[in-house]
Write an enzyme that holds these catalytic residues in place. Structure first.
Site, mmCIF file in Angstrom:
data_model
loop_
_atom_site.group_PDB
_atom_site.id
_atom_site.type_symbol
_atom_site.label_atom_id
_atom_site.label_comp_id
_atom_site.label_asym_id
_atom_site.label_seq_id
_atom_site.Cartn_x
_atom_site.Cartn_y
_atom_site.Cartn_z
ATOM 1 N N THR A 18 -60.430 -28.753 -12.099
ATOM 2 C CA THR A 18 -60.600 -29.157 -13.555
ATOM 3 C C THR A 18 -61.217 -30.192 -13.703
ATOM 4 O OG1 THR A 18 -58.449 -29.874 -13.024
ATOM 5 C CG2 THR A 18 -58.624 -27.845 -14.045
ATOM 6 N N LYS A 38 -67.299 -34.816 -20.198
ATOM 7 C CA LYS A 38 -67.852 -33.701 -19.547
ATOM 8 C C LYS A 38 -66.959 -33.030 -19.121
ATOM 9 C CE LYS A 38 -71.575 -34.823 -16.784
ATOM 10 N NZ LYS A 38 -72.256 -35.204 -15.917
ATOM 11 N N GLU A 48 -55.872 -24.488 -21.345
ATOM 12 C CA GLU A 48 -55.706 -23.424 -22.103
ATOM 13 C C GLU A 48 -56.089 -22.962 -23.622
ATOM 14 O OE1 GLU A 48 -52.118 -21.787 -19.724
ATOM 15 O OE2 GLU A 48 -51.870 -23.874 -19.887
#
Ligand code: MOS
Length: 704
Positions: A464, A591, A663
């Site tokens: 992540t 980013k 999510e």
């Protein structure tokens, strides 16, 4: 110095371990190669329900390369934990097809695989029940659904309100089982040390959770188990808690006295590492003549296994999204002879918001209102079920910004009116939401005599960008360049932290990191300018800070827009353009955050058009169990996806002001695409995925 680092939080900093990863130097769990290593290969149950009569390991053991065969006939006793999936080889009952019933351990991976194929399972097969159907007789009301929510909520009188409503939408949506498919399947290397302690190199979303669970199962003091997972190739929820494969590696190493490696195959990921439950969802919406909702009802049926109760929180977003005086949400679950469903990116929100946001679109058509205007009309002032204020809520700002950027005002409201040659064209919109969670965490920050700063926390970076984000937060809090900061994570021996899940990593870990760095700054100031003899260290624990949080409703919101082209002859749907606009508090890394949203939206596209695990009634198992048959969106499916964040300041969250982003991006995508397909064709498909045959089945001949 201050000016040099100002702005590091929020900057699009490259992934710190990016070079290590792209040059193959980052070591993943299976890539370690200790001396004398052995390999384990799982044997899966051939029937969906039954009892093991006997296990014949003789043919496997005839191969001198095979070191051991483990099963109920020789396994050590494990301590019971709350996850029955982990009770490997403890009894003879088969709960689902694909359950691990034995394993071969051998000197090579090939011999282990061959050995496993030679193990003969003599099972007394019994009739199985594997299909979730409407009104299934085994449906019951659970005591609690995932994330601790109550299964039901009832406010006012939905039925009476519906009877009085000007417009009623009463529709049933259906979503399929879906399997998590991270790039790296689960893998574990288990090593028992000479002192009786256990080291696991493991692919997981939380080293501490894995350590505590494995220690409990084996009856060990957690201090004697260490789980290392510095690099993990994704999880989407399937690695949140240890799966049976990690237990098997530990057992195999214990029994053979050798380090044991176990790699779950892609096909085995469809057997025992979790999946998203299928759902049946009845939505009833009532509205007055102005399109104001008078009633919202969402009744969900889903499945669990006979090993463990897992109930997805499918209807919980309906408790938050829209104002209405009369409301009802219910979850019912049937325990079938299937593997235990588990969490998969936005468990609850993803399928629940697909149905709710599709039904809202249906209500927009029925009332003749624009779908954005309808949502604006039903925007609540307070959390509609809890009655408390939102810490911040920028759903309408997301819808409006998205509408402007997407060109929503040029949309012809009537469906089925735009064509480009054979293609039918349409656009759709849907809302996104995800709760803001935060879990206590500890962190340590150290200044070394050489000037380096080290921040330690048992966080997880599953791809992540967590390591990068924590480095930025630490650099900012310490007022130094990011190059001076090293973040250590992915090790259960580091200060305690919870898993990468529920989109709460940055908020939970980042807050502890910031607190530890603030404390270290104070220590550095006290120390003054004298040279350091030893490390200066400071520790933080956010448990009490979290206990003091105000009673507010905390959620991230977003708006998703999709453009589709539908081929009326083949039923093919293409999605040339998607736009997501999100309000998720402070964005720490522009980013990696954008990548999360684009990834979530891509997974939502996949959910809309492709992902579906098909149950084979006769065998009692999911039929498609590899990426040849279980389709996920790939580069060729993705055209123009853009995700942007609104500036959102929310002082009521945590020290860094962030909401979760892991999510949020998948929530609402499938509804936006489904709504666009309706707009293109004029017909509504209420079942995912939007397969060619389903499109063709409902398209009127006139269009075709
Ligand atoms: Mo996420 S499905 O909570 O790992």
């Amino acid at each position: 110095m201050k000016t040099a680092v100002r702005g590091i939080v929020g900057a699009p900093v490259d992934r710190i371990e990016g070079r290590e990863k792209v040059t193959g130097q980052a070591r993943y769990a299976f890539e370690h190669l200790p001396d004398d290593v052995a390999y384990a290969w799982a044997v899966l149950s051939p029937v969906a329900r039954g009892e093991i009569r006997a296990i014949d390991a003789s043919a496997a053991l005839a191969d001198p390369e095979v070191v051991a065969v483990i099963s109920v006939e020789n396994s050590p006793t494990l301590v019971r934990v709350d996850d029955g999936e982990l009770a490997l080889f403890q009894d003879r009952t088969i709960h689902y097809r694909g359950q691990i019933v034995a394993a071969a351990v051998a000197n090579s991976l090939e011999a282990a695989r061959e050995g496993a194929a030679r193990v003969r399972i003599d099972a007394d097969a019994q009739p199985h029940d594997v299909e979730l159907t409407p009104g299934h007789p085994k449906l019951y009301a659970p005591e609690v659904v995932n994330a601790g929510f109550p299964p039901d909520s009832v406010i006012g009188d939905v039925d009476a309100a519906l009877a009085r409503s000007e417009t009623v939408v009463d529709v049933t949506y259906r979503t399929p089982a879906e399997h998590n498919n991270p790039m790296e399947p689960h893998a574990t290397l288990a090593i028992w040390e000479p002192d009786g302690s256990l080291t696991l190199h493991d692919s997981n979303q939380g080293a501490v959770v894995a350590r505590d669970t494995i220690a409990q199962l084996l009856g060990l003091d957690p201090a004697r188990v260490r789980v290392l997972s510095p690099h993990v190739g994704g999880g989407f929820g399937s690695k949140a808690r240890p799966r049976p494969s990690a237990v098997l590696a530990a057992l195999a190493a214990q029994i053979t006295g050798r380090p044991v490696k176990l790699a779950v195959t892609r096909q085995q990921m469809f057997a025992f590492t979790g999946y998203r439950t299928p759902t049946l969802q009845r939505l009833r919406l009532g509205a007055d003549a102005d399109g104001r909702l008078t009633a919202i009802s969402q009744e969900v049926s889903e499945q669990t296994s006979t090993v463990r109760e897992f109930v997805e929180q499918t209807a919980t977003p309906a408790r938050v999204m829209y104002a209405a005086h009369n409301r009802r949400t219910t979850h019912r679950v049937a325990a079938l002879d299937v593997p235990t469903p588990s969490i998969m990116r936005a468990p609850g929100e993803a399928p629940g918001m697909y149905a709710l946001e599709s039904a809202i679109d249906e209500l927009a058509s029925a009332t003749g209102l624009d779908p954005i205007a309808l949502r604006a009309r039903n925007e609540p002032q307070l959390d509609p079920e809890r009655g408390v204020p939102f810490s911040s809520r920028n759903l309408l700002a997301c819808l409006r910004e998205g509408a402007a950027r997407f060109g929503w005002d040029r949309r012809e409201p009537a469906p089925g009116t735009r064509r480009d040659g054979r293609w039918l064209l349409g656009t759709g919109v849907a809302a996104s939401t995800y709760p803001v969670y935060r879990y206590p965490a500890q962190a340590t920050a150290r200044l070394r005599p050489d000037g380096g700063l080290v921040v330690s926390i048992a966080a997880a970076d599953i791809g992540t960008g967590a390591r990068t984000v924590l480095t930025q937060l630490a650099a900012d809090a310490l007022d130094v360049q990011i190059g001076r900061v090293t973040v250590e994570l992915g090790d259960s021996a580091l200060p305690r932290a919870f898993m990468a899940g529920a989109s709460m990593g940055t908020a939970s870990w980042g807050s502890a990191v910031v607190r530890a760095c603030e404390a270290l700054r104070a220590r550095i100031a006290e120390h003054g300018d004298a040279p350091l003899e030893a490390d200066l260290e400071a520790h933080a624990d956010t448990t009490e800070e979290i206990a003091r949080l105000e009673n507010l409703s905390r959620h991230a919101f977003g708006a998703q827009f999709a453009e589709v082209r539908v081929d009326p002859d083949t039923g093919e749907i293409r999605v040339p353009r998607m736009l997501g606009v999100f309000a998720a508090g402070r964005i720490i890394n522009a980013k990696t955050a954008r990548s999360q949203m684009v990834g979530g939206m891509t997974m939502g596209l996949s959910m809309a058009l492709m992902e579906e695990s098909v149950m084979d009634r006769e065998f009692g198992d999911y039929l498609n169990h590899d990426l040849a048959q279980y389709h996920v969106a790939a580069n060729a499916d993705v055209r123009d996806i853009e995700a942007i964040f609104l500036d959102e300041e929310d002082p009521h969250l945590n020290p860094i002001g962030s909401k979760g982003i892991g999510e949020l991006g998948i929530v609402g995508t499938a509804a936006a695409i489904g709504n666009a397909v309706y707009h293109a064709t004029g017909v509504r498909i209420r079942e995912l995925p939007l397969r060619l045959d389903r499109v063709l089945a409902v398209l009127p001949r006139a269009v075709r």
